[in-house]
Design a protein around this motif. Structure first.
Motif, PDB file in Angstrom:
ATOM      1  N   GLY A   4       0.570  -1.183  -0.020  1.00 42.64           N
ATOM      2  CA  GLY A   4      -0.055   0.294  -0.246  1.00 42.64           C
ATOM      3  C   GLY A   4       0.696   1.178   0.261  1.00 42.64           C
ATOM      4  O   GLY A   4       0.212   2.330   0.073  1.00 42.64           O
ATOM      5  N   TYR A   5       1.926   1.226  -0.076  1.00 39.54           N
ATOM      6  CA  TYR A   5       2.938   2.182  -0.125  1.00 39.54           C
ATOM      7  C   TYR A   5       4.392   1.842  -0.923  1.00 39.54           C
ATOM      8  O   TYR A   5       4.518   0.751  -1.149  1.00 39.54           O
ATOM      9  CB  TYR A   5       3.300   3.068   1.298  1.00 39.54           C
ATOM     10  N   ALA A   6       5.275   3.169  -0.956  1.00 39.08           N
ATOM     11  CA  ALA A   6       6.106   3.256  -1.690  1.00 39.08           C
ATOM     12  C   ALA A   6       7.232   2.882  -1.030  1.00 39.08           C
ATOM     13  O   ALA A   6       6.987   3.652   0.307  1.00 39.08           O
ATOM     14  CB  ALA A   6       6.794   3.529  -3.249  1.00 39.08           C
ATOM     15  N   TRP A   7       8.598   2.224  -1.035  1.00 39.33           N
ATOM     16  CA  TRP A   7       9.399   2.842  -0.401  1.00 39.33           C
ATOM     17  C   TRP A   7      10.230   4.102  -1.164  1.00 39.33           C
ATOM     18  O   TRP A   7      10.472   4.461  -2.950  1.00 39.33           O
ATOM     19  CB  TRP A   7      10.755   1.997  -0.296  1.00 39.33           C
ATOM     20  N   GLU A   8      10.631   5.310  -1.152  1.00 43.01           N
ATOM     21  CA  GLU A   8      11.887   6.376  -1.469  1.00 43.01           C
ATOM     22  C   GLU A   8      13.222   6.631  -0.695  1.00 43.01           C
ATOM     23  O   GLU A   8      13.527   6.909   0.780  1.00 43.01           O
ATOM     24  CB  GLU A   8      11.416   7.523  -1.897  1.00 43.01           C
ATOM     25  N   THR A   9      14.475   6.573  -1.590  1.00 45.00           N
ATOM     26  CA  THR A   9      15.618   6.288  -1.041  1.00 45.00           C
ATOM     27  C   THR A   9      16.152   7.704  -1.409  1.00 45.00           C
ATOM     28  O   THR A   9      16.245   7.855  -2.395  1.00 45.00           O
ATOM     29  CB  THR A   9      16.465   5.588  -1.445  1.00 45.00           C
ATOM     30  N   ASN A  10      16.529   8.532  -0.653  1.00 43.88           N
ATOM     31  CA  ASN A  10      16.673   9.529  -0.839  1.00 43.88           C
ATOM     32  C   ASN A  10      18.436  10.288  -0.336  1.00 43.88           C
ATOM     33  O   ASN A  10      18.936   9.139   1.248  1.00 43.88           O
ATOM     34  CB  ASN A  10      16.108  11.007  -0.780  1.00 43.88           C
ATOM     35  N   VAL A  11      19.128  10.904  -0.373  1.00 42.86           N
ATOM     36  CA  VAL A  11      21.122  10.948   0.174  1.00 42.86           C
ATOM     37  C   VAL A  11      20.888  12.123   0.434  1.00 42.86           C
ATOM     38  O   VAL A  11      20.391  13.328  -0.571  1.00 42.86           O
ATOM     39  CB  VAL A  11      21.949  11.072  -0.865  1.00 42.86           C
ATOM     40  N   ALA A  12      20.869  12.234   1.616  1.00 45.98           N
ATOM     41  CA  ALA A  12      20.398  13.269   2.446  1.00 45.98           C
ATOM     42  C   ALA A  12      21.927  14.361   2.611  1.00 45.98           C
ATOM     43  O   ALA A  12      23.227  14.030   2.090  1.00 45.98           O
ATOM     44  CB  ALA A  12      20.386  12.978   3.925  1.00 45.98           C
ATOM     45  N   GLY A  13      21.534  15.922   2.189  1.00 43.16           N
ATOM     46  CA  GLY A  13      22.507  16.907   2.165  1.00 43.16           C
ATOM     47  C   GLY A  13      23.210  16.735   3.424  1.00 43.16           C
ATOM     48  O   GLY A  13      22.827  16.945   4.331  1.00 43.16           O
ATOM     49  N   ASP A  14      24.426  16.785   2.988  1.00 43.22           N
ATOM     50  CA  ASP A  14      25.428  16.222   4.356  1.00 43.22           C
ATOM     51  C   ASP A  14      26.425  16.921   3.915  1.00 43.22           C
ATOM     52  O   ASP A  14      27.378  16.858   2.867  1.00 43.22           O
ATOM     53  CB  ASP A  14      26.176  14.374   4.033  1.00 43.22           C
ATOM     54  N   THR A  15      27.118  18.065   4.980  1.00 47.82           N
ATOM     55  CA  THR A  15      28.193  18.793   5.155  1.00 47.82           C
ATOM     56  C   THR A  15      29.378  18.269   4.863  1.00 47.82           C
ATOM     57  O   THR A  15      31.339  18.566   4.629  1.00 47.82           O
ATOM     58  CB  THR A  15      28.167  20.332   6.228  1.00 47.82           C
ATOM     59  N   GLY A  16      29.756  16.630   5.637  1.00 44.36           N
ATOM     60  CA  GLY A  16      30.750  15.925   5.656  1.00 44.36           C
ATOM     61  C   GLY A  16      31.574  16.384   6.935  1.00 44.36           C
ATOM     62  O   GLY A  16      32.196  15.715   7.609  1.00 44.36           O
TER      63      GLY A  16
END
Length: 133
Positions: free
Chosen positions: A51-63
Motif C-alpha cells: 500500500g506504499y512505496a519506499w523512496e531512497t534519498n541521499v541527505a545533504g551532508d556537509t561532511g
C-alpha cells in the motif's frame, strides 16, 4: 611469483568473454532487459501489496562531524579526544503513498512487456542474424 602475467591473462579472458556473435550479444541484451523488467514488476507488486512505496534519498551532508577517538600522548600516556571526521553522505529511506490505480496500470504494462520479451526476444535476435547473412 610475478603477478603481471596473471593480470594480463585475466584481462585477456575478460576481453574474450565480451566477444561473441551478434546473436549472442543480442540474446544477452534481451536477457538483461527481461531481468530488469522482472525486477521492476516485483517492486510494483510489492508496492501494491504494502500500500506504499519506499523512496531512497541521499541527505545533504556537509561532511563535517565530531568523532571521538583515542590518541597517544607524550611519555606513553593515552587520552581521549574529539576531532573532525568525514562520515560520508547519509541515505534516508522513507515510505511514500502510492496511487493504487496507477500502480495497477504500471503492473499491467510491465507484464505485457515481459511477455513480449519472453516470446519474441530471442526469435528477433535469430531473425535479425539470419537477415544479415
Amino acid at each position: 611469483m610475478n603477478r603481471i602475467p596473471l593480470a594480463i591473462a585475466c584481462a585477456a579472458l575478460a576481453g574474450l568473454t565480451s566477444c561473441g556473435t551478434p546473436t549472442e550479444r543480442c540474446e544477452a541484451r534481451v536477457s538483461a532487459e527481461q531481468r530488469n523488467v522482472a525486477r521492476l514488476l516485483q517492486e510494483v507488486e510489492a508496492n501494491i501489496a504494502r500500500g506504499y512505496a519506499w523512496e531512497t534519498n541521499v541527505a545533504g551532508d556537509t561532511g563535517f562531524r565530531l568523532c571521538a577517538g583515542g590518541f597517544r600522548g607524550g611519555y606513553g600516556r593515552l587520552g581521549l579526544g574529539y576531532s573532525s571526521c568525514y562520515g560520508g553522505p547519509e541515505t534516508v529511506r522513507k515510505q511514500v503513498p502510492i496511487d493504487p490505480a496507477a500502480e495497477m496500470r504500471k503492473r499491467e504494462a510491465l507484464q505485457k512487456r515481459l511477455a513480449a520479451l519472453s516470446s519474441q526476444g530471442t526469435s528477433q535476435c535469430i531473425a535479425r542474424e539470419s537477415g544479415t547473412r
